[in-house]
Write an enzyme that holds these catalytic residues in place. Structure first.
Site, short mmCIF file in Angstrom:
data_model
loop_
_atom_site.label_atom_id
_atom_site.label_comp_id
_atom_site.label_asym_id
_atom_site.label_seq_id
_atom_site.Cartn_x
_atom_site.Cartn_y
_atom_site.Cartn_z
N TYR A 17 12.95 -12.16 -2.16
CA TYR A 17 12.66 -10.82 -1.62
C TYR A 17 13.86 -9.91 -1.89
CZ TYR A 17 11.68 -6.89 1.45
OH TYR A 17 11.47 -5.61 1.93
N SER A 51 15.34 -1.47 0.23
CA SER A 51 15.59 -2.15 1.52
C SER A 51 17.09 -2.42 1.63
CB SER A 51 14.85 -3.49 1.55
OG SER A 51 15.24 -4.26 2.67
P1 NDP Z 1 3.24 -3.12 5.81
O1 NDP Z 1 2.86 -4.54 5.61
O2 NDP Z 1 2.92 -2.48 7.10
O3 NDP Z 1 2.66 -2.22 4.62
C1 NDP Z 1 2.68 -2.65 3.29
C2 NDP Z 1 1.75 -1.79 2.46
O4 NDP Z 1 1.83 -2.23 1.09
C3 NDP Z 1 0.30 -1.92 2.88
O5 NDP Z 1 -0.30 -0.65 2.88
C4 NDP Z 1 -0.33 -2.78 1.80
O6 NDP Z 1 -1.67 -2.40 1.59
C5 NDP Z 1 0.52 -2.41 0.58
N1 NDP Z 1 0.51 -3.46 -0.44
C6 NDP Z 1 1.05 -4.69 -0.36
N2 NDP Z 1 0.76 -5.38 -1.48
C7 NDP Z 1 0.03 -4.57 -2.27
C8 NDP Z 1 -0.57 -4.72 -3.55
N3 NDP Z 1 -0.46 -5.86 -4.26
N4 NDP Z 1 -1.25 -3.67 -4.07
C9 NDP Z 1 -1.37 -2.53 -3.37
N5 NDP Z 1 -0.82 -2.32 -2.16
C10 NDP Z 1 -0.14 -3.34 -1.62
O7 NDP Z 1 4.82 -3.10 5.56
P2 NDP Z 1 5.89 -1.89 5.56
O8 NDP Z 1 5.25 -0.60 5.83
O9 NDP Z 1 7.00 -2.32 6.42
O10 NDP Z 1 6.40 -1.98 4.05
C11 NDP Z 1 6.39 -0.88 3.16
C12 NDP Z 1 7.56 -1.02 2.20
O11 NDP Z 1 8.76 -0.94 2.95
C13 NDP Z 1 7.63 -2.35 1.45
O12 NDP Z 1 8.02 -2.08 0.12
C14 NDP Z 1 8.71 -3.12 2.18
O13 NDP Z 1 9.34 -4.06 1.35
C15 NDP Z 1 9.65 -1.98 2.58
N6 NDP Z 1 10.56 -2.25 3.66
C16 NDP Z 1 10.09 -2.64 4.89
C17 NDP Z 1 10.99 -2.88 5.91
C18 NDP Z 1 10.55 -3.36 7.25
O14 NDP Z 1 11.40 -3.88 8.02
N7 NDP Z 1 9.28 -3.21 7.65
C19 NDP Z 1 12.42 -2.68 5.72
C20 NDP Z 1 12.80 -2.30 4.40
C21 NDP Z 1 11.89 -2.07 3.42
P3 NDP Z 1 -2.90 -3.40 1.38
O15 NDP Z 1 -2.60 -4.68 2.10
O16 NDP Z 1 -4.08 -2.65 1.92
O17 NDP Z 1 -2.96 -3.58 -0.09
C1 8X3 Z 2 12.94 -5.58 5.11
C2 8X3 Z 2 14.20 -5.72 5.87
O1 8X3 Z 2 16.05 -7.34 6.51
O2 8X3 Z 2 13.75 -8.11 6.78
O3 8X3 Z 2 13.18 -5.16 3.81
O4 8X3 Z 2 14.76 -7.93 4.60
S1 8X3 Z 2 14.71 -7.36 5.92
#
Ligand code: NDP
Ligand code: 8X3
Length: 252
Positions: free
Chosen positions: A153, A140
């Protein structure tokens, strides 16, 4: 024979978009997450839309035992994994250091850091056997620059960045590509999870600017995975046009 992509956290957001993108490009897909109903839904949708196969694995990445058990039980025809996308992760809360819930800290560190380590170690023997395999870790911008109330985070994503760099060095001998993808704001379920179901706070997180979509990130990830065998994108930091770093937004 089709290539295989293993995508963690594919029940929503970036992981689900990656499943769609790699399936469209002809990959067979292994998708993981904790919500079995969502996994089944994604499998049915993808297998209906594309001429590929989907294997669903329902487990929590925080359980080392469960992660290794799931990988050990992979059917033989699913073991030639070409791409691992370590995407499962979350933020919980956005509170100053002295106010934050320490259980949230534990959950973030266990999911974003431990989960990624366990999945990667469990799959490495298989990735080493596959020619030209590739590990893609979702970090991120929060792992590049700390922001107010981002504390743990951010720490978890700084750890992902460090682990990604370490993997690239230590796996040089194995010819495995390692790429870090570091997105800024992407509109997914991320903020709903972070703000524990508070829709108003989640919506406000994307107000006044056009954030990235999960498909934008999936397309970028696919790009890094589709380059010639001798080319390794080490890392990419991606924001929408109206974001620069973690703190600066041009909102209208
Ligand atoms: P979502 O919440 O849409 O998706 C998160 C996914 O992670 C879900 O499929 C969830 O599945 C899975 N997950 C969470 N915890 C667990 C666990 N303990 N075991 C297995 N699976 C898990 O968020 P995003 O798609 O946005 O996030 C995906 C990645 O991208 C993350 O690592 C996030 O930190 C990163 N990210 C996101 C950004 C954003 O602005 N959205 C920016 C930068 C990075 P389930 O709940 O079914 O287990
Ligand atoms: C998710 C982006 O800026 O909300 O990783 O931390 S931010």
């Amino acid at each position: 024979m089709s290539k295989i992509a293993f995508i963690t956290g594919a029940t929503s957001g970036i992981g689900k978009a990656c499943a769609d993108k790699f399936a469209r490009e002809g990959y067979d897909i292994i998708i993981t997450g904790r919500r079995s109903d969502r996994l089944l839904q994604v499998k049915l949708e993808l297998e209906k839309e594309y001429a590929i196969k989907v294997l669903t694995l329902c487990f929590d990445v925080r359980s080392r035992e469960e992660v290794f058990k799931q990988v050990e039980n992979l059917p033989v025809k699913w073991q030639d994994i070409n791409i691992l996308i370590n995407n499962a992760g979350l933020a919980l809360g956005k509170d100053l250091f002295d106010d934050a819930d320490m259980d949230d800290w534990d959950t973030m560190m266990h999911t974003n850091v431990d989960g990624l380590l366990y999945v990667t170690r469990a799959l490495l023997p298989l990735l080493k056997k596959t020619v030209h395999s590739h590990i893609i870790n979702i970090g991120s911008v929060a792992g590049k620059e700390v922001y107010e109330a981002g504390n743990v985070y951010c720490a978890s994503k700084f750890a992902v960045d460090a682990i990604t760099k370490a993997m690239r060095i230590d796996l040089l001998k194995d010819g495995i590509k390692v790429t870090g993808i570091h997105p800024g704001a992407v509109e997914t379920e991320f903020s709903i999870v972070r703000f524990k179901g508070d829709e108003n706070k989640a919506t406000a997180a994307y107000k006044g600017f056009t954030p990235l979509t999960a498909a934008d990130i999936a397309d970028t990830i696919y790009f890094t995975a589709s380059l010639p065998p001798h080319v390794c994108i080490n890392e990419l930091v991606i924001t929408c046009l109206q974001q620069a770093g973690t703190y600066y937004f041009f909102k209208q």
